[in-house]
Write an enzyme that holds these catalytic residues in place. Structure first.
Site, mmCIF file in Angstrom:
data_model
loop_
_atom_site.group_PDB
_atom_site.id
_atom_site.type_symbol
_atom_site.label_atom_id
_atom_site.label_comp_id
_atom_site.label_asym_id
_atom_site.label_seq_id
_atom_site.Cartn_x
_atom_site.Cartn_y
_atom_site.Cartn_z
ATOM 1 N N TYR A 1 0.799 -1.017 0.049
ATOM 2 C CA TYR A 1 0.017 -0.110 -0.016
ATOM 3 C C TYR A 1 0.778 1.340 -0.112
ATOM 4 O O TYR A 1 2.063 1.032 0.333
ATOM 5 C CB TYR A 1 -0.980 -0.061 1.027
ATOM 6 C CG TYR A 1 -0.413 0.368 2.593
ATOM 7 C CD1 TYR A 1 0.429 -0.712 3.109
ATOM 8 C CD2 TYR A 1 -0.456 1.481 3.016
ATOM 9 C CE1 TYR A 1 1.173 -0.285 4.523
ATOM 10 C CE2 TYR A 1 0.161 1.877 4.232
ATOM 11 C CZ TYR A 1 0.879 0.947 4.819
ATOM 12 O OH TYR A 1 1.480 1.302 6.144
ATOM 13 N N LEU B 1 4.815 -22.061 14.777
ATOM 14 C CA LEU B 1 3.264 -22.207 15.425
ATOM 15 C C LEU B 1 3.032 -23.543 15.829
ATOM 16 O O LEU B 1 3.794 -24.612 15.628
ATOM 17 C CB LEU B 1 2.648 -22.376 14.048
ATOM 18 C CG LEU B 1 1.080 -22.282 14.247
ATOM 19 C CD1 LEU B 1 0.450 -20.826 14.531
ATOM 20 C CD2 LEU B 1 0.486 -23.050 12.776
ATOM 21 N N GLU C 1 10.607 -24.094 11.092
ATOM 22 C CA GLU C 1 9.562 -24.845 10.920
ATOM 23 C C GLU C 1 9.444 -24.521 9.111
ATOM 24 O O GLU C 1 10.292 -23.958 8.738
ATOM 25 C CB GLU C 1 8.175 -24.485 11.519
ATOM 26 C CG GLU C 1 7.725 -22.958 11.233
ATOM 27 C CD GLU C 1 6.446 -22.560 11.895
ATOM 28 O OE1 GLU C 1 5.730 -23.575 12.080
ATOM 29 O OE2 GLU C 1 6.460 -21.458 12.111
ATOM 30 N N LYS D 1 -1.758 -17.832 14.882
ATOM 31 C CA LYS D 1 -1.974 -18.232 13.435
ATOM 32 C C LYS D 1 -2.731 -17.183 12.726
ATOM 33 O O LYS D 1 -3.937 -17.149 12.520
ATOM 34 C CB LYS D 1 -2.818 -19.545 13.666
ATOM 35 C CG LYS D 1 -2.769 -20.347 12.212
ATOM 36 C CD LYS D 1 -3.448 -21.548 12.569
ATOM 37 C CE LYS D 1 -3.677 -22.435 11.203
ATOM 38 N NZ LYS D 1 -2.715 -22.753 10.403
#
Ligand code: PMP
Length: 286
Positions: free
Chosen positions: A33, A206, A181, A148
């Site tokens: 933006y 997570l 991860e 999340k």
């Protein structure tokens, strides 16, 4: 006064201006933006913001939706239609709308949204006259991988990199060379001594639901496990490497950065864990 927004070529009443639910801005924060200050109905620092917009779009590999001149027309028209003399004009460009998948969609046109709003210049002058306060916080942008969130742009870029190398997943590596991860999965190894390892759950990964279920299965199977980070080198030397996620169950990885893991075929531990996970998940699914 009724506000007007520009959405993909059409000026609409602000309250009715919508983008698709599968827009990647909404799904992944996969967009950029810019905000221009409007002074006496004109855009300040036009070229600077336009140059940064082009840079942001180029860095993310998002198609430049229209020329700077065409965009200037849209921005000014939005300002005019909203009768903004002093205020802000906001532009958002996302990668577009596509069925949800981290990797970039093909043949999708970017989404372009422009809004404008009035601000009271006297308020800014008063604040500047008095001065304003500030506070401090640790810079955690974005260290909270335990949440999340849909702010998935880094994950999107990692998955795209995997796709472009013909790989299924991209494992993310921290500043110490340790794997955190996968871009949408938790990572595991069976190390060279036969011990299962997966990273401990701090703010940097997570807490995978599949990971938690597999941890329990490992205990039930009587396998040895350590929740401790492993390096890329350790992963390459491991007997087995695999990932877990609701979208992948237990997925054996047979190579990492081109190096074969073990003998280059799915290992017995990952294969067994996949079986028992699927059995249990099927049995307990509601
Ligand atoms: N890590 C990340 C970054 C993910 O996006 C996912 C998938 N949602 C996972 C791990 C695996 O989590 P789960 O087992 O809950 O699907």
């Amino acid at each position: 006064m009724s506000r007007v927004a520009y959405v993909n070529g059409v000026y609409r009443p602000h309250g009715e201006a919508v983008v698709h639910i599968e827009d990647r801005g909404f799904q992944f924060a996969d967009g950029v933006y810019e905000v221009w200050s409007v002074m006496d109905g004109r855009l300040a620092d036009f070229d600077g913001h336009m140059a940064r917009l082009h840079r942001s779009l180029t860095e993310l590999g998002i198609e430049i939706p229209m020329s700077a001149a065409a965009l200037a027309v849209v921005l000014k028209e939005t300002v005019r239609r909203n009768r903004v003399l002093d205020g802000l004009v906001y532009l958002q460009v996302t990668r577009g709308t596509a069925s949800r998948d981290h990797a970039f969609p093909v043949d999708v046109a970017p989404t372009v949204v422009v809004t404008a709003k009035r601000l009271d210049p006297a308020k800014g002058r008063r604040a500047a006259g008095n001065g304003v306060a500030a506070i401090t916080r640790p810079d955690i942008r974005w260290g909270r991988c335990d949440i999340k969130t849909v702010g998935l742009l880094p994950n999107v870029l990692a998955k795209q990199a995997a796709r472009e190398s013909g790989a299924y997943e991209c494992l993310l590596v921290d500043e110490l060379g340790l794997i955190t991860e996968g871009s949408s999965t938790n990572a595991w190894i069976v190390d060279e001594h036969g011990k299962l390892r997966t990273r401990d759950t701090q703010a940097n990964i997570l807490r995978g639901i599949t990971r938690a279920a597999v941890l329990k299965l490992i205990e039930a199977e009587g396998l040895e496990l350590e929740e401790r980070a492993f390096s890329v080198e350790e992963a390459k030397r491991a007997r087995e490497l695999f990932v877990t996620a609701a979208s992948a169950f237990v997925m054996p990885l047979i190579s990492l950065d081109g190096a074969w893991i073990g003998d280059g075929t799915p290992g017995p531990v990952a294969t067994r864990l996949r079986e028992v996970y699927l059995e249990q998940a099927r049995r307990e699914a509601i």
